[in-house]
Every structure is written in structure tokens, then in C-alpha cells.
Write a protein that holds these residues in place. Sequence first.
Motif, short mmCIF file in Angstrom:
data_model
loop_
_atom_site.label_atom_id
_atom_site.label_comp_id
_atom_site.label_asym_id
_atom_site.label_seq_id
_atom_site.Cartn_x
_atom_site.Cartn_y
_atom_site.Cartn_z
N ASP A 422 0.80 -1.22 0.00
CA ASP A 422 0.00 0.00 0.00
C ASP A 422 0.84 1.28 0.00
O ASP A 422 0.30 2.37 -0.23
N CYS A 423 2.14 1.15 0.27
CA CYS A 423 2.94 2.37 0.41
C CYS A 423 4.29 2.32 -0.30
O CYS A 423 5.02 3.30 -0.29
N ILE A 424 4.61 1.20 -0.95
CA ILE A 424 5.96 1.04 -1.51
C ILE A 424 6.27 2.07 -2.58
O ILE A 424 7.43 2.47 -2.75
N ASP A 425 5.25 2.54 -3.30
CA ASP A 425 5.49 3.52 -4.36
C ASP A 425 5.95 4.87 -3.82
O ASP A 425 6.53 5.67 -4.55
N SER A 426 5.70 5.12 -2.55
CA SER A 426 6.12 6.40 -1.95
C SER A 426 7.51 6.32 -1.33
O SER A 426 7.98 7.29 -0.74
#
Length: 454
Positions: A422-426
Amino acid sequence: MAICLLPLTYVIFQLFKLVLERRDQCCYMLAYECYKAPEDRMLNTELCANIILRNKNLGLEEYKFLLQTIANSGIGEETYSPRNVLEGREDSPTLTDALSEMDGICYETLDKLFARTGISPSEIDILVVNVSLLSTVPSLTARIINRYKMKANVKAFNLSGMGCSASLVAIDLVQHLFKCQKNSLAIVVSTESMGSNWYCGKERSMMLSNCLFRSGGCSMLFTNNRSLKHQAILKLKCMVRTHLGSNDEAYECCIQVEDDLGYRGFRLTKGLTKAAAIALTRNLRVLVPKVLPIWELLRYTIVTYRRSKSQHTKSEGVGSGLNLKTGIEHFCLHPGGKAVIDEVGKSLGLSDYDLEPPRMALHRWGNTSAGGLWYVLGYMEAKKRLKKGDRILMISLGAGFKCNNCVWEVMRDLKDGNVWKDCIDSYPRKTAANTFMEKYGWINDESVSFIRLD
């Protein structure tokens, strides 16, 4: 002829037997599941500040120390806290609070692990649970066995007091059990009891744990059954454990004690960095020859010999130390704290790219104690860094004082988003600072050092 052939046949038989035994002593990881707490347990700047200000035992100097520590900790805005702390009951935790915290972590990760692998709880032969600061009767392993109705002959082990490096201790135990138990399946659950061990006193060396530790944990599935090799994600190549418990300073640098007011907490002393350096050095002396190529060891020996002969050498110079990257592609450091990560990285000659996983794991999840290594591994997998044949060096340090390190071989390309999806792209974040630095960064300003508690 018969007299000559008999001993030769015996030798061949023993060699063949040894090969077969070693084939059955492999330790494969089939899957792992890290814990993600509900969103209503997430800590942001305001909540952290409110929790700090609730402690009426603190004076202005202690508040400044805590704010300064958090502002420079490298921990972000999305870590998770035990529910009783969020609800303001950190000074009076109950057994129900502690068990509820453990049940949430253990059951959620195990449910997902069994669902992902298709393995039934009734097939598990070995169960190891490591939680350092909570020991109940019946044990936590018994609670899991009861919940999942595991078979009567499951080998159950409950490890306590092993600190942040307990996860590798548990895996080492599994590895040794595999040597005498063929075609087995083993579960390891690594977590920590935070809510019932919140420090409510005012000693600085004991307040650090409140700033760094957060809720988290991991459940892992292992096997030595070679027919399941195609399902494995990692293979354990070697493990080395180093213990400095016989040294008083090392023994006391991470220890659970009561302060002068009777508040129980976890004391971290200045001797920790020295103990960590000694333990890591001794450990790598044994581990490195097992994983680095001969030519790199030979190069290092020659360079070291030449340096020892030179009486006027003022510095070691770049490349004079061992190049761990000749035998290791990835470095999985325990995200215990920003200073620890930086110092270990510097001593091993690691780049910012190598240190990105532990730094980002610390930022997103905080120090989750024994479960921390697996959030770092999860980051590497989510970033699709792990390719078939790659080797991963895991480094963990813990109370005792001990250093437990191991090397894994990646069995296939790994690219699951896991708990990071849910957050790896950030990530990676350009800065590991949280908004504490924006709101309380002034605490580092020498111009306010005149403020004192009257």
C-alpha cells in the motif's frame, strides 16, 4: 583383493551416507507474513507528543530529551502503537491487554501464512514463538496450538528474554531440529510485547525504548522436505551466533530493570555501541570465510600483511578492507535505530543503496524488535531487488549481548508487495525525518539551551 575392497567399500558407504544426511538437513523458507496493525492504532506527531506529555514524572529536561530523540530518530508518521498506550492506560496494563496484543499479531499473520501456502495447521511439526518480555502460563505456543488445533506430537518451544535478535535464534533452533527430523514443517513467530512494558519513569536511558519501539511481528514457514524445494523462496546457507554474556559491560548494556522509583523498563547504556562492535567483529570473523570467494580472502590477507609491514601507514585507504559484495548482494540489517544502521553500514563499507531497506523499514514501521528483519526483507522484495541466486546477509543484534547473523540464497525471483504493497510507491523517502523535525526541530538549537527546569 577382498581385504582391500572391504575398507574401500566402507569408506564409500560412509561418504554416501553423509551426502544423504546433508541433503535432509537443508532449511528452506516457504513464506513469511509481516503484521500490519489497524489504521486506528497509527501514531502521528500529535499522538506521540500527547503520550509524552501524559507522563507526569517528567520535567522540562526530560521532555526536551524525548522530543529531541524522536525528532532525530528516523521514524516516520505511520508506525503503530499498542492499543492500551493509545487509550492512556500505559501505566496500568493488564494481562488481557498483553494477550490481546499478542493474539492480534500471531493470529493475523498465521491466518495469512496458512492461506497463502495452503499448508494446514495440522501438518506443522515444529512451532517456535519468541517474545522477549512476556511469558504466560500456558505458554504463547500453547495458545497457538489451541487456536489452530495442531497435532499432539508437535514440537513446541517458547523463547523469552532473547531480545531483538531472537528471530534468528529461533530459526537456528529449527535448523538443528531439522537434522534429526526429516520431511518436517516448522513455524516461527517473532514479535514483542510492547503495551505491557511501557516505561513510565524518567530515566533517560530507559525512556529511549518508548521512542524507538513500535508494534509489529512476523510469522514464517520453513521445511527440510526437498520435494517442496520448488515452492521455497529462500534457502539458509549458513548461520553464526556470537554471545558476549560473560562480559559484564556487554551483559548490562541492554537490560530490563527497575528504576529508583520502582518503574520497570528497558535500560540502554552507552556501552551498547562498544558491545555491538565487538560482537559483530567476532561474528564476521567466523561467517565471512564461509561466504566470500577464496580470491577475495587471499587479496585481503595480502593487503593486511603489507599494511602490517608498513610502519608509516596513516590510513587504511579505500578497498583495504574485505569487500563483502564479492559474496553478498543484499544486506538485511536490523532496523534498531538510525545510529545503529549508520554505524554498521559505515563499518562494512555499505552504500546508501544497501542501507535504504533498513532505513525505510525504520521510517515506516519503527523498531519492531525481533520482527524487524522481515520488514527489511519485505522492502527488498516489494522493490523487486531479490533475484534467483542472490545472497542476503542478515545482521541482528540483541540483549545478552549477542550478534546473530546468517546468509540466505534466493531460490526464485521475488516481487510480492507483501505488507509494503500500500505504500511502496512512496519509498524511498528523500528524507527520513518526520514532522517532529518541523514542529520540534528547534529543540536542537543551542540558542534554547538556557531553558532549564527550576
